[in-house]
Design a protein around this motif. Structure first.
Motif, mmCIF file in Angstrom:
data_model
loop_
_atom_site.group_PDB
_atom_site.id
_atom_site.type_symbol
_atom_site.label_atom_id
_atom_site.label_comp_id
_atom_site.label_asym_id
_atom_site.label_seq_id
_atom_site.Cartn_x
_atom_site.Cartn_y
_atom_site.Cartn_z
ATOM 1 N N LEU A 95 0.861 -1.232 0.208
ATOM 2 C CA LEU A 95 -0.002 0.059 0.097
ATOM 3 C C LEU A 95 0.733 1.165 -0.053
ATOM 4 O O LEU A 95 0.598 2.197 -0.509
ATOM 5 C CB LEU A 95 -0.973 0.064 1.217
ATOM 6 N N LEU A 96 2.052 1.124 0.733
ATOM 7 C CA LEU A 96 2.899 2.369 0.694
ATOM 8 C C LEU A 96 3.280 2.902 -0.609
ATOM 9 O O LEU A 96 3.672 3.821 -0.905
ATOM 10 C CB LEU A 96 4.161 2.025 1.470
ATOM 11 N N THR A 97 3.446 1.520 -1.599
ATOM 12 C CA THR A 97 3.782 2.122 -2.866
ATOM 13 C C THR A 97 2.789 2.626 -3.699
ATOM 14 O O THR A 97 3.074 3.318 -4.691
ATOM 15 C CB THR A 97 4.161 0.745 -3.532
ATOM 16 N N LEU A 98 1.529 2.404 -3.325
ATOM 17 C CA LEU A 98 0.137 2.808 -3.975
ATOM 18 C C LEU A 98 -0.216 4.194 -3.470
ATOM 19 O O LEU A 98 -1.132 4.695 -3.896
ATOM 20 C CB LEU A 98 -0.865 1.765 -3.773
ATOM 21 N N ARG A 99 0.456 4.720 -2.655
ATOM 22 C CA ARG A 99 0.291 6.222 -1.813
ATOM 23 C C ARG A 99 0.230 7.185 -3.134
ATOM 24 O O ARG A 99 0.719 7.124 -4.228
ATOM 25 C CB ARG A 99 1.298 6.514 -1.006
ATOM 26 N N GLY A 100 -1.003 8.045 -2.889
ATOM 27 C CA GLY A 100 -1.232 9.248 -3.863
ATOM 28 C C GLY A 100 -2.191 8.699 -4.851
ATOM 29 O O GLY A 100 -2.770 9.372 -5.521
ATOM 30 N N GLY A 101 -2.531 7.167 -4.695
ATOM 31 C CA GLY A 101 -3.471 6.868 -5.670
ATOM 32 C C GLY A 101 -4.926 7.397 -5.300
ATOM 33 O O GLY A 101 -5.198 7.426 -4.078
ATOM 34 N N HIS A 114 -8.017 -2.560 12.608
ATOM 35 C CA HIS A 114 -7.382 -2.048 13.873
ATOM 36 C C HIS A 114 -5.915 -1.900 13.776
ATOM 37 O O HIS A 114 -5.361 -1.113 14.255
ATOM 38 C CB HIS A 114 -8.074 -2.804 15.017
ATOM 39 N N ALA A 115 -5.286 -3.007 13.481
ATOM 40 C CA ALA A 115 -3.938 -3.160 13.497
ATOM 41 C C ALA A 115 -3.085 -2.051 12.609
ATOM 42 O O ALA A 115 -2.002 -1.589 13.105
ATOM 43 C CB ALA A 115 -3.367 -4.493 13.126
ATOM 44 N N LEU A 116 -3.599 -1.761 11.504
ATOM 45 C CA LEU A 116 -2.979 -0.944 10.670
ATOM 46 C C LEU A 116 -3.146 0.664 11.218
ATOM 47 O O LEU A 116 -3.130 1.574 10.357
ATOM 48 C CB LEU A 116 -3.519 -1.105 9.104
ATOM 49 N N ARG A 117 -3.993 0.579 12.141
ATOM 50 C CA ARG A 117 -4.294 2.091 12.730
ATOM 51 C C ARG A 117 -3.457 2.100 14.130
ATOM 52 O O ARG A 117 -2.785 2.852 14.314
ATOM 53 C CB ARG A 117 -5.518 2.604 12.884
ATOM 54 N N ASP A 118 -3.592 1.114 15.102
ATOM 55 C CA ASP A 118 -3.309 1.023 16.491
ATOM 56 C C ASP A 118 -1.981 0.241 16.650
ATOM 57 O O ASP A 118 -1.230 0.744 17.658
ATOM 58 C CB ASP A 118 -4.422 0.311 17.503
ATOM 59 N N GLN A 119 -1.622 -0.314 15.764
ATOM 60 C CA GLN A 119 -0.338 -1.319 16.037
ATOM 61 C C GLN A 119 0.917 -0.750 14.962
ATOM 62 O O GLN A 119 2.042 -0.940 15.485
ATOM 63 C CB GLN A 119 -0.537 -2.893 15.867
ATOM 64 N N PHE A 120 0.540 -0.465 13.812
ATOM 65 C CA PHE A 120 1.540 -0.065 12.933
ATOM 66 C C PHE A 120 0.781 0.918 12.081
ATOM 67 O O PHE A 120 -0.370 0.444 11.112
ATOM 68 C CB PHE A 120 1.793 -1.273 12.116
ATOM 69 N N ASP A 121 0.821 2.089 12.152
ATOM 70 C CA ASP A 121 -0.465 3.114 11.645
ATOM 71 C C ASP A 121 -0.019 3.349 10.289
ATOM 72 O O ASP A 121 0.145 4.841 9.831
ATOM 73 C CB ASP A 121 -0.055 4.264 12.546
ATOM 74 N N LEU A 122 0.018 2.525 9.448
ATOM 75 C CA LEU A 122 0.230 2.689 8.019
ATOM 76 C C LEU A 122 -0.952 3.577 7.408
ATOM 77 O O LEU A 122 -0.984 4.102 6.383
ATOM 78 C CB LEU A 122 -0.052 1.077 7.202
ATOM 79 N N ARG A 123 -2.334 3.567 8.097
ATOM 80 C CA ARG A 123 -3.608 4.157 7.438
ATOM 81 C C ARG A 123 -3.362 5.724 7.567
ATOM 82 O O ARG A 123 -3.445 6.343 6.657
ATOM 83 C CB ARG A 123 -4.609 3.881 8.221
ATOM 84 N N THR A 124 -2.783 6.160 8.773
ATOM 85 C CA THR A 124 -2.282 7.743 8.800
ATOM 86 C C THR A 124 -1.488 8.167 7.833
ATOM 87 O O THR A 124 -1.651 8.807 7.154
ATOM 88 C CB THR A 124 -2.106 7.920 10.381
ATOM 89 N N VAL A 125 -0.441 7.230 7.757
ATOM 90 C CA VAL A 125 0.452 7.542 6.594
ATOM 91 C C VAL A 125 0.095 7.589 5.405
ATOM 92 O O VAL A 125 0.275 8.736 4.717
ATOM 93 C CB VAL A 125 1.754 6.445 6.979
ATOM 94 N N ILE A 126 -0.694 6.578 4.757
ATOM 95 C CA ILE A 126 -1.200 6.615 3.535
ATOM 96 C C ILE A 126 -2.177 7.694 3.228
ATOM 97 O O ILE A 126 -2.053 8.537 2.141
ATOM 98 C CB ILE A 126 -1.940 5.233 3.173
ATOM 99 N N ASP A 127 -2.933 7.994 4.238
ATOM 100 C CA ASP A 127 -3.997 8.861 3.923
ATOM 101 C C ASP A 127 -3.524 10.513 4.094
ATOM 102 O O ASP A 127 -4.133 11.234 3.609
ATOM 103 C CB ASP A 127 -5.159 8.772 5.184
ATOM 104 N N GLY A 128 -2.174 10.637 4.565
ATOM 105 C CA GLY A 128 -1.510 11.837 4.359
ATOM 106 C C GLY A 128 -1.075 12.305 2.856
ATOM 107 O O GLY A 128 -0.884 13.418 2.820
#
Ligand code: MLT
Ligand code: MN
Ligand code: ZN
Length: 291
Positions: A95-101, A114-128
Motif C-alpha cells: 500500500l505504501l507504494t500505492l500512496r497518492g492513488g 485496527h492493527a493498521l491504525r493502532d499497532q502499525f499506523d499505515l493508515r494515517t501515513v497513507i491517508d496523508g
C-alpha cells in the motif's frame, strides 16, 4: 472473472535477500525461476481490478502485468483498491507504494483495520498522501459485479500486533463468484488448520488457491541449520493439507505463498512430483486464471 497470480511466495520472496539455502542459491543463479511475494489481482468485468493483498513487490508486479498498466489518461489506472486477508507485512506493505492513488478502497477484517491504525499506523501515513476509503468486510459484499464472501480462518496475529487484545478473525479467506459465468475462486493464502466448514467451501469452488508456505512443519529449522528452528508459524504444512486436497479432484487446486525453503519450488524434487501426482499445481508468477 479473471485473476492474475502476481506473486506466489511467502514473505521474503524467492530468493530471499538474506538466504543462502540451496534453493535460494539456485534461484539467484537463474537455475530456478525467481518468484515475488504473494499477491493476486482480480476482476469481474476485465475493466476494474482489485489486488488481493498488496505485497512489497507490487510496483514490479503491476509493471509486469499489462492488464494493470495505467492509461489511456495520464493518471488513469484500472486499479480500484485492495482486499486484505490479514495484516501481515508481506500482505500490506505494498500500500505504501500505492500512496497518492486516488479513489482507492481497501477492504479488510475489523481486526486488520485496527492493527493498521493502532499497532502499525499505515493508515494515517497513507491517508496523508491521498485518503483511501477503508471498509470493514462484512460476510458478503459486491465488488464491481463480483460477489465476495469473507470466510473467517484464524486468529493468527502478525508479530508486530502480538500485544493486541482485539478479537479476530485476524485472517480470512475470500470466495469470489462471478454471477454471469457462475465461476467460483477461493483464495486462502494463510491457513493455520483445516477450518470447520471449509470442505463445503472447497467443494463448491472451481479453483482454490491455498497456503503452501511449508512442505513440512520442520523445514525452517533444517534449511537454515538452526536447531531451534521455527515450527510452521501458523501455516498448515502441505504434508497435512495435501491429504485434504486429494478429496477434491474436480477442483483446480493451486498452492501459493510458498516459502523459499519449500522443496516444491524445484520441479525436479520428489515433493513436486507428489503434488503433480495429486493433480495439485504450483504455477509461476503471472499465471492468469479465467472462470
Ligand atoms: C507469515 O505469513 O507468517 C508472515 O508473513 C511472516 C512474516 O511476515 O514474517
Ligand atoms: Mn506471509
Ligand atoms: Zn532460502
Amino acid at each position: 472473472m479473471k485473476a492474475v497470480l502476481l506473486g506466489t511466495t511467502a514473505g521474503g520472496g524467492f530468493p530471499q535477500w538474506n538466504c543462502a539455502c540451496a534453493l535460494c542459491v539456485r534461484a539467484r543463479s537463474g537455475s530456478l525461476p525467481a518468484r515475488s511475494q504473494d499477491c493476486l489481482a482480480i476482476s469481474g468485468n476485465g475493466t476494474d481490478w482489485w489486488l488481493v493483498n498488496a505485497s512489497p513487490d507490487v510496483r514490479t508486479q503491476i509493471a509486469s502485468c499489462a492488464l494493470l498498466n495505467p492509461g489511456p489518461g495520464p493518471r488513469e489506472t484500472p486499479l480500484r483498491g485492495a482486499l486484505f486477508t490479514d495484516a501481515e507485512l508481506d500482505h500490506t506493505l505494498g500500500l505504501l507504494t500505492l500512496r497518492g492513488g486516488t479513489g482507492l478502497t481497501v477492504w479488510a477484517p475489523g481486526a486488520v483495520l485496527h492493527a493498521l491504525r493502532d499497532q502499525f499506523d499505515l493508515r494515517t501515513v497513507i491517508d496523508g498522501y491521498a485518503p483511501l476509503a477503508w471498509r470493514e468486510v462484512s460476510e458478503s459484499f459486491d465488488l464491481g459485479g463480483l460477489q465476495v464472501t469473507a470466510i473467517p480462518i484464524s486468529g493468527k496475529r502478525p508479530k508486530y500486533a502480538r500485544s493486541s487484545t482485539v478479537d479476530g478473525p485476524w485472517v480470512v479467506a475470500y470466495r469470489f463468484q462471478d454471477p454471469v459465468s457462475g465461476g467460483v475462486l477461493v483464495y486462502a493464502p494463510c491457513l493455520a488448520s483445516w477450518p470447520e466448514g471449509f470442505d463445503d467451501v472447497v467443494a463448491e469452488a472451481d479453483c482454490l488457491l491455498l497456503d503452501g508456505t511449508f512442505y513440512a512443519a520442520s523445514e525452517m529449522g533444517s534449511a537454515t541449520g538452526s536447531s531451534s528452528g521455527q515450527a510452521a508459524m501458523g501455516h498448515l504444512p502441505i504434508t497435512s493439507s495435501l491429504p485434504e486436497l486429494r478429496r477434491f479432484p474436480a477442483v483446480r487446486r493451486i498452492y501459493t505463498h510458498l516459502n523459499n525453503t519449500n522443496a516444491v519450488l524445484d520441479p525436479e524434487s520428489p515433493e513436486a512430483a507428489k503434488l503433480r501426482e495429486a493433480g495439485v499445481e504450483v504455477p509461476l508468477d503471472g499465471t492468469v486464471i479465467e472462470l
